[in-house]
Design a protein around this motif. Structure first.
Motif, PDB file in Angstrom:
ATOM      1  N   HIS A  85       1.986  -4.583  -2.339  1.00 22.51           N
ATOM      2  CA  HIS A  85       2.159  -3.322  -2.866  1.00 22.51           C
ATOM      3  C   HIS A  85       0.909  -2.708  -3.517  1.00 22.51           C
ATOM      4  O   HIS A  85       0.793  -1.807  -4.323  1.00 22.51           O
ATOM      5  N   ARG A  86      -0.105  -3.010  -2.642  1.00 16.69           N
ATOM      6  CA  ARG A  86      -1.668  -2.318  -3.018  1.00 16.69           C
ATOM      7  C   ARG A  86      -1.840  -1.339  -2.014  1.00 16.69           C
ATOM      8  O   ARG A  86      -2.495  -0.475  -2.554  1.00 16.69           O
ATOM      9  N   LEU A  87      -1.473  -0.911  -0.788  1.00 20.97           N
ATOM     10  CA  LEU A  87      -1.794   0.006  -0.132  1.00 20.97           C
ATOM     11  C   LEU A  87      -0.866   1.239  -0.168  1.00 20.97           C
ATOM     12  O   LEU A  87       0.396   1.157   0.249  1.00 20.97           O
ATOM     13  N   VAL A  88      -1.429   2.455  -0.426  1.00 22.81           N
ATOM     14  CA  VAL A  88      -0.546   3.816  -0.447  1.00 22.81           C
ATOM     15  C   VAL A  88      -0.473   3.977   1.074  1.00 22.81           C
ATOM     16  O   VAL A  88       0.713   4.507   1.570  1.00 22.81           O
ATOM     17  N   ASP A  89      -1.294   3.882   1.988  1.00 20.69           N
ATOM     18  CA  ASP A  89      -1.128   4.330   3.250  1.00 20.69           C
ATOM     19  C   ASP A  89      -0.445   3.297   4.186  1.00 20.69           C
ATOM     20  O   ASP A  89      -0.803   1.997   4.486  1.00 20.69           O
ATOM     21  N   ALA A  90       0.746   3.550   4.807  1.00 19.84           N
ATOM     22  CA  ALA A  90       1.451   2.769   5.458  1.00 19.84           C
ATOM     23  C   ALA A  90       0.758   2.441   6.917  1.00 19.84           C
ATOM     24  O   ALA A  90       0.827   1.120   7.295  1.00 19.84           O
ATOM     25  N   ALA A  91       0.085   3.230   7.206  1.00 21.98           N
ATOM     26  CA  ALA A  91      -0.552   3.104   8.494  1.00 21.98           C
ATOM     27  C   ALA A  91      -1.742   1.936   8.297  1.00 21.98           C
ATOM     28  O   ALA A  91      -1.748   0.933   9.210  1.00 21.98           O
ATOM     29  N   ALA A  92      -2.265   2.207   7.305  1.00 21.15           N
ATOM     30  CA  ALA A  92      -3.287   1.113   6.891  1.00 21.15           C
ATOM     31  C   ALA A  92      -2.729  -0.327   6.798  1.00 21.15           C
ATOM     32  O   ALA A  92      -3.239  -1.435   7.320  1.00 21.15           O
ATOM     33  N   TRP A  93      -1.700  -0.298   6.019  1.00 24.16           N
ATOM     34  CA  TRP A  93      -0.843  -1.632   5.894  1.00 24.16           C
ATOM     35  C   TRP A  93      -0.544  -2.218   7.289  1.00 24.16           C
ATOM     36  O   TRP A  93      -0.691  -3.378   7.585  1.00 24.16           O
ATOM     37  N   GLU A  94      -0.023  -1.505   7.956  1.00 23.97           N
ATOM     38  CA  GLU A  94       0.425  -2.086   9.417  1.00 23.97           C
ATOM     39  C   GLU A  94      -0.796  -2.446  10.263  1.00 23.97           C
ATOM     40  O   GLU A  94      -0.535  -3.352  10.972  1.00 23.97           O
TER      41      GLU A  94
END
Lengths: 352, 352, 352, 352
Positions: free
Chosen positions: D115-124
């Motif tokens: 649950h740290r990253l706001v940006d889904a693309a960065a997560w992926e």
């Protein structure tokens, strides 16, 4: 910004509980300061260090950020006498000299060796300078130890190897299951046990990856362990180990009678320490690891009866700066000041 | 002898000196490879590792850049039988099984435990599986050891703790100055002695800053040391130490007669090892440090007579992968192949 | 007893290959001695150490058992001038002073800093005392380096950080794939890089478990790396690491052109070091580990192109006392004496 | 506030302050337990560990003697939902799955990455599995961070490298003295940061004496640091260091304007952290040492402006299990429960 008080709130009652530390620039002194800084009932009074008087405490102990702003004072009677209890962490010889100058009713815990030995001849065989006489021995876990310390104004904290070895050995001999003759001990210590003075053999480059014995058969803790345990013969080999903290003492004793079992050895240890907050007899199959005691006042014990070799083997792990030095100092001070014996001390080690 | 290149030149005569290594993916196997790669008279034949067959050797041993391009082979009789000598570094049980399949006249050094013990009962008490019988014991420094090894086709290299402890203890007992009963040994080893398999208690996070005993009174090297030294009773406590290599063995023995002096103990050790290239009795006042033996085939010894405790104390330091494993393998192989016993081995440790 | 010669047999031809070591009591000096003692073509001439003159070499370097019986001599011109080549391992200032007194035709490798920098202003910005002038720079792997060293009587061995960083950086800049501006380096060293003098911050207790930067943006190897690589701007942060040996240098460089790939960076490094015996570009996916270089003269390299951050990252691992000091000294001496460049040096590290 | 016993007395008011720990068998989980066990206002509720359910906590965490007698429970919603706050220390993917099952009003601190990253693309780009969405970021020292955490029911504790790097970098960028492009970071971590699962490259034998980079240019904390600091380009090289705990992050940034001085950099840091209890900007001349933060929730910072290289260099040291994991968890939990933010946390490290 919300409330973020870290330090002692005003309302903490440390009346009558001001502790001064003399010789606080060494490793044991630093650890005493660390424990006192986190102690809920104690206020740190004078912090002295002759060679570093006037310097910030954090120059020497950069880990003690909570003491930022404090400086070392000169080690003077005036500076120390204001405290309710004085901890002396000075080399042997110097602590007796300083203690002699403090008021007769001053409470003192001496972490130096000067007041540990009852027998002047034993003192003279292992130390130089005159024998200063013996104070109450600072090991609460010995029978009667706790009460004697609480009733004393002067307490001699124990040697680091002596704590680990005595906690392992004393119940074996006191219970009669082990013979007091021909006790054999090999004990290894982390480097902080050798103090903070820069010496060639204690350099990181020299110690890394190396185990090395020293003072073999000639260590000054031998008479202390004999006095505390009533061992009559003690072979003692200290070993320098490549780690900053920790003592592992391996103690082997001839059983008094044939047929002794591991279970019986366990029972003796378990009975001796059943009510002790800091001495832990590990479950069967678990052996002590020094790292598990780091930063704590705990001692971990495990034992076996090696029937083939006809030897009881007891191993003890402590943090040499914890239960081996600063932890026991605070434990004794708590008793002497009428505080909870465990206040400000950790049972749990910092691991991994 | 003249050898001027580390990358073996064509003209080096390794005729008859091709050594295969079976089970070369472990730490001991890697060290054997390292020594053989730098050996002036030996060519490396097959390098096998069942679980890693087909993989580059440098994937497992990235420090062995001189072997870049080589891959592990399957551990098969065919692959091994081409060599003039086979070194087996397999777990116990597996080495005997493999050795049984190799030609009867194949020269073998087994670094596993399978062929060390003469006494089948002793084997069964400490190992599982059937007793495979005993081979020539691979410790050249024992009386007659060197000649026996040179005359043997099958040699059982010794256990790591056994080397250090036996070199310290054997002369004391053989000379009659020490009693064979009630020998007490505490020996600490670096982590590579526990092998390369990933186990939780061997993780860096677990070992850092920690000394911990294990297999107390139950280690499988006990019968081996007793066999090699004729000790009758041996209390043995192994300790895992926070360093990658090195064994320090502290051996204490009751003297046979009153009045034994440190000088006499020194004389016994000095006489026993006067002509040995790899066993060094240190000058008075110097005690062994494991780091000083790193990467070498040397054993450093020092002793004292503790009259107060009535115990002889001898300490020995080795590199557990050097004299404790791969070094002695190469030393034995040199003897078996008729080479200079010291070829390819280092006297000097890599320190600091 | 069979033949057990360990040391140089009579027939080794070391005529013309006698090397003296001045200032041999430090860590670099000890490692030079270790390598020379095992060198097949070199005889050790005078071994000097001012402060320890007359003392056994093994008192200071107990790992060097092959030198038992030798003592340090005074550091005099007479003692050194008899050798065919003199290695100077003295602090900066002292090496130039000594070198100036040696005969003009004496071959010298100076492991001090005095003769590394061409630019007097750069010298004065980072060192005190007068600039002694520059000698041939002792890095054979630089273009033309090998030939220049072989043709020189005076060679300045390189700084430890400089070797690791230059080997990583030089091909990147020389090939034009990286920009010489804004190079950023963070490099960590084991404690032996800080020398053998006992200093408080180098104590084992202080270093254990600790990483700490020092001389940030102010290290004296900066001008040396710039000179060797033609970097124009170099941010350099040295870090003291809790290990006795090893340097890991992480070098990041802006690519000259967009679209540079990791494969192209690899190709540049591979091409630069294809024929080098001691510089190893690791296979894809393997990153250098300092421990893999211990005791060797090897440098392990790996690189990537981080397109997201637009930085080339090259990492290099060496043994700071090996390729970082004593190894390169012997490599240079081999070249200057007309020996095989790799004689007496190890490609393989001592691991684990 | 007055707290005088380490063994929680009856009268301690932990009403509303019961914390459960899910996934408590790892290193971070163990450290959370250690801190909670010593916390004056918190009671430990369920302690769960799927793979070790039913086993004593002290089998896995033998240093936590104060939890002797407790066993791990299965990780079930029922077990956890009774607590006032749940700490999740599970691998990424698992924490989101568990959190989704807990009641909507349950307070949770997730030490996993889910649950740290706001940006889904960065997560992926850096993690596998679906993006679970972002929670309040658990770094109280960021502007507004403290208040946001106190007001949240769901908080994502930060990554270990991210804490150290962000504390060093954020004020430099927020103040405008540094450029957000081309930030270069090299950060080294002790082995506990890699978790407690037994893996070959994390064995003590492999790690001893070794520094090695990994995931170079590809570490999953990169997007998190960029998000927290607004850095636009970040070169990040993580290094595994031979120590159990500690992170040293070296952060270099191009200054926004020519003429920036070291004093100005100090001022920015000092201003940012003037009121912070756990972030300490060291006095001039002192550089952080990871060992000084061991066991504490502190971060030590120091900086310089290297005008020659035109880079600001900021270094940060933390305990990766302290401020890097369990310490910040407790700090966040304190805020979420309305307790003193510093309760149960140490400012002072355990050193040496």
């Amino acid at each position: 910004m919300l409330c973020i008080e870290i330090h002692k709130p005003e309302e903490v009652d440390s009346m009558g509980n001001r502790i001064a530390v003399a010789g606080a620039s060494g490793y044991a002194g630093g650890e005493v300061l660390r424990l006192l800084a986190g102690h809920p009932n104690i206020e740190i009074a004078a912090v002295t260090a002759h060679s570093k008087a006037g310097q910030p405490v954090t120059d020497t102990h950069p880990h003690l950020r909570s003491l930022a702003g404090r400086t070392f004072a000169e080690t003077t009677v005036d500076a120390l006498a204001e405290a309710d209890l004085v901890v002396i962490t000075l080399p042997h010889g110097q602590s007796a000299e300083l203690a002699a100058k403090l008021p007769a009713d001053a409470k003192i815990v001496d972490l130096g060796a000067d007041h540990r030995l009852v027998d002047a001849a034993a003192w003279e065989a292992y130390y130089d300078g005159p024998h200063a006489g013996a104070w109450t021995y600072g090991l609460p876990e010995l029978p009667g130890g706790r009460e004697a310390i609480a009733a004393s104004k002067r307490v001699a904290a124990t040697g680091c190897y002596a704590v680990a070895t005595t906690l392992a050995l004393a119940p074996i001999l006191a219970s009669g299951i082990g013979q007091p003759d021909d006790v054999v001990v090999v004990a290894a210590s982390g480097t902080s046990g050798a103090g903070s003075a820069a010496k060639p053999h204690l350099m990181a480059s020299e110690v890394a990856g190396s185990l090395s014995p020293y003072k073999v058969g000639a260590h000054q803790h031998v008479p202390e362990i004999k006095q505390a345990t009533r061992a009559r013969s003690l072979s003692f080999t200290p070993v320098l180990a490549p780690m900053p903290r920790g003592i592992l003492s391996t103690v082997t004793v001839k059983p008094a009678d044939a047929g002794l079992t591991t279970a019986e050895v366990h029972e003796v240890l378990a009975a001796a320490y059943a009510d002790e907050p800091f001495v832990h007899v590990l479950p069967n199959g678990s052996w002590p690891r020094t790292a598990d005691t780091l930063g704590s006042n705990s001692c971990h014990l495990q034992a076996t009866m090696d029937s083939d070799a006809d030897r009881i083997i007891v191993t003890a792990a402590i943090d040499n700066l914890g239960k081996g030095a600063a932890g026991q100092v605070v434990q004794c001070a708590n008793l002497m000041l009428g505080l909870d014996e465990t206040a400000g001390l950790n049972v749990d080690g910092v691991a991994p």
